[in-house]
Write a protein that holds these residues in place. Structure first.
Motif, PDB file in Angstrom:
ATOM      1  N   GLY A  83      15.948   8.138  63.409  1.00  0.00           N
ATOM      2  CA  GLY A  83      17.129   7.916  64.245  1.00  0.00           C
ATOM      3  C   GLY A  83      17.744   9.180  64.806  1.00  0.00           C
ATOM      4  O   GLY A  83      18.792   9.127  65.436  1.00  0.00           O
ATOM      5  N   VAL A  84      17.116  10.314  64.573  1.00  0.00           N
ATOM      6  CA  VAL A  84      17.647  11.575  65.094  1.00  0.00           C
ATOM      7  C   VAL A  84      17.464  11.645  66.610  1.00  0.00           C
ATOM      8  O   VAL A  84      18.337  12.142  67.324  1.00  0.00           O
ATOM      9  N   LEU A  85      16.336  11.120  67.098  1.00  0.00           N
ATOM     10  CA  LEU A  85      16.029  11.149  68.535  1.00  0.00           C
ATOM     11  C   LEU A  85      16.127   9.753  69.123  1.00  0.00           C
ATOM     12  O   LEU A  85      15.733   8.772  68.493  1.00  0.00           O
ATOM     13  N   THR A  86      16.638   9.679  70.353  1.00  0.00           N
ATOM     14  CA  THR A  86      16.639   8.401  71.075  1.00  0.00           C
ATOM     15  C   THR A  86      15.259   8.199  71.695  1.00  0.00           C
ATOM     16  O   THR A  86      14.416   9.111  71.703  1.00  0.00           O
ATOM     17  N   GLU A  87      15.040   7.014  72.221  1.00  0.00           N
ATOM     18  CA  GLU A  87      13.754   6.701  72.856  1.00  0.00           C
ATOM     19  C   GLU A  87      13.504   7.649  74.044  1.00  0.00           C
ATOM     20  O   GLU A  87      12.393   8.145  74.228  1.00  0.00           O
ATOM     21  N   GLN A  88      14.554   7.910  74.825  1.00  0.00           N
ATOM     22  CA  GLN A  88      14.421   8.791  75.995  1.00  0.00           C
ATOM     23  C   GLN A  88      14.119  10.225  75.560  1.00  0.00           C
ATOM     24  O   GLN A  88      13.251  10.882  76.124  1.00  0.00           O
ATOM     25  N   GLU A  89      14.819  10.728  74.558  1.00  0.00           N
ATOM     26  CA  GLU A  89      14.571  12.090  74.065  1.00  0.00           C
ATOM     27  C   GLU A  89      13.152  12.207  73.513  1.00  0.00           C
ATOM     28  O   GLU A  89      12.472  13.213  73.738  1.00  0.00           O
ATOM     29  N   PHE A  90      12.717  11.170  72.809  1.00  0.00           N
ATOM     30  CA  PHE A  90      11.361  11.163  72.270  1.00  0.00           C
ATOM     31  C   PHE A  90      10.329  11.247  73.391  1.00  0.00           C
ATOM     32  O   PHE A  90       9.398  12.041  73.343  1.00  0.00           O
ATOM     33  N   ALA A  91      10.527  10.422  74.440  1.00  0.00           N
ATOM     34  CA  ALA A  91       9.583  10.409  75.564  1.00  0.00           C
ATOM     35  C   ALA A  91       9.559  11.763  76.278  1.00  0.00           C
ATOM     36  O   ALA A  91       8.489  12.261  76.647  1.00  0.00           O
ATOM     37  N   ASP A  92      10.735  12.362  76.444  1.00  0.00           N
ATOM     38  CA  ASP A  92      10.805  13.667  77.121  1.00  0.00           C
ATOM     39  C   ASP A  92      10.076  14.748  76.325  1.00  0.00           C
ATOM     40  O   ASP A  92       9.283  15.523  76.872  1.00  0.00           O
ATOM     41  N   GLN A  93      10.322  14.783  75.023  1.00  0.00           N
ATOM     42  CA  GLN A  93       9.698  15.800  74.188  1.00  0.00           C
ATOM     43  C   GLN A  93       8.189  15.581  74.063  1.00  0.00           C
ATOM     44  O   GLN A  93       7.404  16.525  74.047  1.00  0.00           O
ATOM     45  N   LYS A  94       7.787  14.317  74.007  1.00  0.00           N
ATOM     46  CA  LYS A  94       6.370  14.000  73.919  1.00  0.00           C
ATOM     47  C   LYS A  94       5.644  14.467  75.194  1.00  0.00           C
ATOM     48  O   LYS A  94       4.574  15.076  75.133  1.00  0.00           O
ATOM     49  N   ALA A  95       6.262  14.224  76.346  1.00  0.00           N
ATOM     50  CA  ALA A  95       5.675  14.658  77.622  1.00  0.00           C
ATOM     51  C   ALA A  95       5.565  16.176  77.668  1.00  0.00           C
ATOM     52  O   ALA A  95       4.572  16.729  78.139  1.00  0.00           O
ATOM     53  N   ARG A  96       6.595  16.880  77.150  1.00  0.00           N
ATOM     54  CA  ARG A  96       6.582  18.349  77.149  1.00  0.00           C
ATOM     55  C   ARG A  96       5.454  18.870  76.258  1.00  0.00           C
ATOM     56  O   ARG A  96       4.723  19.795  76.630  1.00  0.00           O
ATOM     57  N   ILE A  97       5.265  18.265  75.110  1.00  0.00           N
ATOM     58  CA  ILE A  97       4.213  18.698  74.192  1.00  0.00           C
ATOM     59  C   ILE A  97       2.838  18.440  74.799  1.00  0.00           C
ATOM     60  O   ILE A  97       1.947  19.299  74.765  1.00  0.00           O
ATOM     61  N   LEU A  98       2.652  17.277  75.374  1.00  0.00           N
ATOM     62  CA  LEU A  98       1.354  16.927  75.946  1.00  0.00           C
ATOM     63  C   LEU A  98       1.029  17.765  77.186  1.00  0.00           C
ATOM     64  O   LEU A  98      -0.136  18.017  77.482  1.00  0.00           O
ATOM     65  N   ALA A  99       2.067  18.197  77.903  1.00  0.00           N
ATOM     66  CA  ALA A  99       1.839  19.024  79.099  1.00  0.00           C
ATOM     67  C   ALA A  99       1.408  20.439  78.702  1.00  0.00           C
ATOM     68  O   ALA A  99       0.777  21.146  79.495  1.00  0.00           O
ATOM     69  N   GLY A 100       1.708  20.826  77.477  1.00  0.00           N
ATOM     70  CA  GLY A 100       1.266  22.145  76.990  1.00  0.00           C
ATOM     71  C   GLY A 100       2.252  23.168  77.339  1.00  0.00           C
ATOM     72  O   GLY A 100       2.180  24.280  77.486  1.00  0.00           O
TER      73      GLY A 100
END
Length: 100
Positions: A83-100
């Protein structure tokens, strides 16, 4: 009448001389301006080549190793589940990690 012809002849000679001198001056100025334009173009080309030579190729970052990316994604998923991250924050961070 001879006096009139002499005056006309003198006027013709003066006008012809003036025309010849003006043409010579015009050719001289055209040559001078052409030389100056050629020198300016050569200077600009030299400046351009200097600028191109001084440009540096930007560093390309390599993507982190797959195991490092996987660990980051696991941590991110745990933060979302707790519950620390919202769905939107999770999606943003996941995209940043995958983009390298």
């Amino acid at each position: 009448m001879p006096r009139l012809l002499r005056g006309i002849a003198r006027t013709a000679v003066v006008a012809g001389t003036a025309s010849a001198v003006a043409g010579r001056v015009q050719r001289h100025q055209a040559q001078h301006f052409a030389e100056r334009d050629a020198q300016t173009a050569a200077d600009q080309q030299g400046y351009y080549q200097d600028d191109v030579a001084q440009q540096q190729v930007p560093e390309q970052r390599s993507a982190p190793p797959a195991s490092e990316m996987l660990d980051q994604l696991k941590q991110l998923g745990e933060l979302k589940e707790s519950g620390v991250l919202t769905e939107q924050e999770f999606a943003d961070q996941k995209a940043r990690i995958l983009a390298g």
